[in-house]
Design a protein around this motif. Structure first.
Motif, PDB file in Angstrom:
ATOM      1  N   GLY A   1       0.767  -1.395  -0.096  1.00 25.67           N
ATOM      2  CA  GLY A   1      -0.496  -0.028  -0.288  1.00 25.67           C
ATOM      3  C   GLY A   1       0.974   1.111   0.274  1.00 25.67           C
ATOM      4  O   GLY A   1       0.210   1.926   0.418  1.00 25.67           O
TER       5      GLY A   1
ATOM      6  N   CYS B   1       0.138  -3.580  -3.833  1.00 24.80           N
ATOM      7  CA  CYS B   1      -0.887  -3.151  -4.126  1.00 24.80           C
ATOM      8  C   CYS B   1      -2.056  -3.452  -4.378  1.00 24.80           C
ATOM      9  O   CYS B   1      -2.601  -3.944  -5.350  1.00 24.80           O
TER      10      CYS B   1
ATOM     11  N   ASP C   1      -6.090   1.112  -5.586  1.00 24.86           N
ATOM     12  CA  ASP C   1      -4.967   1.781  -4.184  1.00 24.86           C
ATOM     13  C   ASP C   1      -4.728   3.107  -5.560  1.00 24.86           C
ATOM     14  O   ASP C   1      -3.257   2.630  -5.295  1.00 24.86           O
TER      15      ASP C   1
ATOM     16  N   ASP D   1      -4.020   6.143  -2.991  1.00 25.85           N
ATOM     17  CA  ASP D   1      -3.634   7.058  -2.180  1.00 25.85           C
ATOM     18  C   ASP D   1      -2.491   7.254  -1.531  1.00 25.85           C
ATOM     19  O   ASP D   1      -2.303   8.976  -1.667  1.00 25.85           O
TER      20      ASP D   1
ATOM     21  N   THR E   1      -9.250  -1.128  -3.083  1.00 27.02           N
ATOM     22  CA  THR E   1      -8.783   0.345  -2.337  1.00 27.02           C
ATOM     23  C   THR E   1      -8.141   0.041  -1.974  1.00 27.02           C
ATOM     24  O   THR E   1      -7.312  -1.002  -1.223  1.00 27.02           O
ATOM     25  N   HIS E   2      -7.025   1.384  -0.954  1.00 24.51           N
ATOM     26  CA  HIS E   2      -6.068   1.607   0.226  1.00 24.51           C
ATOM     27  C   HIS E   2      -6.541   0.032   1.563  1.00 24.51           C
ATOM     28  O   HIS E   2      -6.130   0.009   2.071  1.00 24.51           O
TER      29      HIS E   2
END
Length: 264
Positions: A137, A212, A216, A218, A240-241
């Motif tokens: 992430g 990741c 994502d 972010d 997503t994150h």
């Protein structure tokens, strides 16, 4: 001082140790084998990122003792209000204190989001020398432009009681509230996290996994980050994150890569 917390299956043991400045931090352990120091994300915890969704158990099943630190101001660790407890890169120093406390030599290091960022800083600066590295992430913006990301959370803390639904900061405010974050301590902690010169990534020559969520963004481009690391494997998982850590794919991707690189 230990107690038991249930993960998805195998029992997680929780203990405490004293870091370099006297702050008491929580450590959660599961499994047997090579040590894997695994770090959580900002305003989350070992339980929220690694234990609750079964990732720690999956990694342990691959033959590892998973050592999950709750950063100061997070989870079951202390959140001191003394400004002297927040020198620059304090989280790197806490992880180094843990490695010293456990006398680790042959170990894997990794984390998600803030945990990934902390791991990269520690290895790039030569503070820690793991055998392999797992980065979840995290992208180039989360390293080189952290001050912009930090400004978002500082606003959340400063305007906490007045943020309304529909504001881009509303979701972050709700997450901090759900985790019971000590906002006084959190604000001091945010000021300890410097931007990274991306050229320093060239210092990280050990085998690394960059994993990741496919949605994502972010922390910027994870693929670009992988490209700047001399010996990196890039893997995308769903999410997503926030959602990628709730899906089994993340833990599987880490466990699979650890098995593939076990002989390195």
């Amino acid at each position: 001082m230990a107690n038991g917390a249930e993960g998805a299956g195998e029992k997680v043991k929780t203990e405490r140790f004293v870091s370099f400045d006297g702050t008491e931090l929580a450590l959660h352990r599961v499994g047997e084998g090579q040590a894997f120091v695994l770090l959580h994300g900002l305003f989350s915890s070992a339980d929220m990122n690694w234990i609750k969704w079964g990732h720690a158990e999956r990694i342990a099943a691959a033959g590892y003792e998973v050592l999950m630190l709750d950063f100061r101001v997070h989870g079951q660790s202390e959140a001191p209000h003394d400004p002297e407890k927040y020198p620059e890169n304090v989280l790197v120093r806490d992880v180094a204190a843990l490695v010293d406390h456990l006398a680790l030599e042959d170990y894997v290091l990794g984390g998600f989001s803030l945990g990934a960022r902390t791991s990269l800083h520690a290895v790039a600066q030569g503070v820690l020398h793991p055998q392999r590295l797992v980065i979840g992430g995290m992208g180039t913006a989360g390293l080189g432009e952290w001050s912009k990301r930090s400004a978002h959370f500082l606003r959340v803390i400063d305007e906490f009681e007045t943020i309304e639904r529909g504001d881009p900061a509303y979701f972050s405010m709700q997450f901090l509230k759900s985790q019971g974050v000590d906002r006084v301590a959190a604000r001091m902690l945010l000021t300890t996290l410097p931007d990274m010169d991306l050229a320093a990534l060239a210092n990280i020559t050990i085998p690394s996994l960059v994993v990741c969520g496919d949605e994502d963004r972010d922390n910027g481009s994870a693929a670009e980050l992988a490209g700047l690391l001399p010996d990196a494997t890039y893997v995308e998982v769903p999410g997503t994150h926030m959602s990628s850590v709730t899906k089994p794919d993340l833990g599987r991707a880490i466990a699979d890569w650890l098995k593939e690189t076990a002989g390195i």
